[in-house]
Design a protein around this motif. Structure first.
Motif, PDB file in Angstrom:
ATOM      1  N   UNK A  54       0.813  -1.216   0.000  1.00 11.57           N
ATOM      2  CA  UNK A  54       0.000   0.000   0.000  1.00 11.57           C
ATOM      3  C   UNK A  54       0.845   1.264   0.000  1.00 11.57           C
ATOM      4  N   UNK A  55       2.017   1.210   0.564  1.00  7.56           N
ATOM      5  CA  UNK A  55       2.903   2.376   0.538  1.00  7.56           C
ATOM      6  C   UNK A  55       3.399   2.683  -0.863  1.00  7.56           C
ATOM      7  N   UNK A  56       3.411   1.685  -1.738  1.00  7.84           N
ATOM      8  CA  UNK A  56       3.878   1.887  -3.107  1.00  7.84           C
ATOM      9  C   UNK A  56       2.767   2.322  -4.061  1.00  7.84           C
ATOM     10  N   UNK A  57       1.522   2.250  -3.629  1.00  4.06           N
ATOM     11  CA  UNK A  57       0.416   2.638  -4.498  1.00  4.06           C
ATOM     12  C   UNK A  57       0.411   4.146  -4.716  1.00  4.06           C
ATOM     13  N   UNK A  58      -0.002   4.530  -5.909  1.00  5.10           N
ATOM     14  CA  UNK A  58      -0.115   5.959  -6.199  1.00  5.10           C
ATOM     15  C   UNK A  58      -1.352   6.517  -5.514  1.00  5.10           C
ATOM     16  N   UNK A  59      -1.295   7.772  -5.134  1.00  5.74           N
ATOM     17  CA  UNK A  59      -2.450   8.397  -4.504  1.00  5.74           C
ATOM     18  C   UNK A  59      -3.313   9.059  -5.571  1.00  5.74           C
ATOM     19  N   UNK A  60      -4.591   9.110  -5.305  1.00  7.98           N
ATOM     20  CA  UNK A  60      -5.550   9.711  -6.221  1.00  7.98           C
ATOM     21  C   UNK A  60      -6.158  10.927  -5.553  1.00  7.98           C
ATOM     22  N   UNK A  61      -6.044  12.058  -6.197  1.00  9.35           N
ATOM     23  CA  UNK A  61      -6.643  13.286  -5.677  1.00  9.35           C
ATOM     24  C   UNK A  61      -7.871  13.607  -6.523  1.00  9.35           C
ATOM     25  N   UNK A  62      -9.070  13.406  -5.966  1.00  9.01           N
ATOM     26  CA  UNK A  62     -10.275  13.701  -6.746  1.00  9.01           C
ATOM     27  C   UNK A  62     -10.405  15.199  -6.975  1.00  9.01           C
ATOM     28  N   UNK A  63     -11.143  15.585  -8.016  1.00  6.02           N
ATOM     29  CA  UNK A  63     -11.370  17.016  -8.242  1.00  6.02           C
ATOM     30  C   UNK A  63     -12.045  17.643  -7.023  1.00  6.02           C
ATOM     31  N   UNK A  64     -11.769  18.897  -6.802  1.00  7.38           N
ATOM     32  CA  UNK A  64     -12.287  19.601  -5.629  1.00  7.38           C
ATOM     33  C   UNK A  64     -13.815  19.602  -5.615  1.00  7.38           C
ATOM     34  N   UNK A  65     -14.432  19.729  -6.784  1.00  8.09           N
ATOM     35  CA  UNK A  65     -15.893  19.821  -6.845  1.00  8.09           C
ATOM     36  C   UNK A  65     -16.580  18.476  -7.061  1.00  8.09           C
ATOM     37  N   UNK A  66     -15.884  17.386  -6.835  1.00  8.28           N
ATOM     38  CA  UNK A  66     -16.447  16.071  -7.114  1.00  8.28           C
ATOM     39  C   UNK A  66     -17.713  15.793  -6.305  1.00  8.28           C
ATOM     40  N   UNK A  67     -17.695  16.040  -5.017  1.00 10.66           N
ATOM     41  CA  UNK A  67     -18.859  15.782  -4.169  1.00 10.66           C
ATOM     42  C   UNK A  67     -20.032  16.639  -4.612  1.00 10.66           C
TER      43      UNK A  67
END
Length: 80
Positions: free
Chosen positions: A27-40
């Motif tokens: 899990x430390x090697x997985x890339x992080x995903x940053x959702x768009x700010x307005x996603x919710x």
């Protein structure tokens, strides 16, 4: 994506072994995903525009009745 060396998991099924180092390493090697700010806000807007389940049921019933209910229309056959 980065070139990641394979991780080999310990297949030992010892019930008392709570060591999850290999999983943590993965899990430390997985890339992080940053959702768009307005996603919710976009999701909530789309959900608010959907018909309610009760309205969907009424639409299905109206469509069913408009098609003649359980009557099968076959113009090329004699009526039964």
């Amino acid at each position: 994506m980065q070139d990641i060396t394979p991780i080999f998991f310990d297949d030992d099924n010892d019930a008392n072994d709570d060591n999850y180092d290999d999983v943590d390493q993965l899990f430390n090697k997985l890339e992080t995903f940053q959702p768009p700010v307005d996603m919710v806000a976009r999701i909530m807007n789309a959900v608010s525009q959907m018909p309610s389940p009760l309205e969907m049921q009424r639409q299905q019933q109206r469509s069913f009745l408009a098609m003649g209910g359980l009557i099968a229309h076959k113009d090329d056959l004699d009526p039964s």
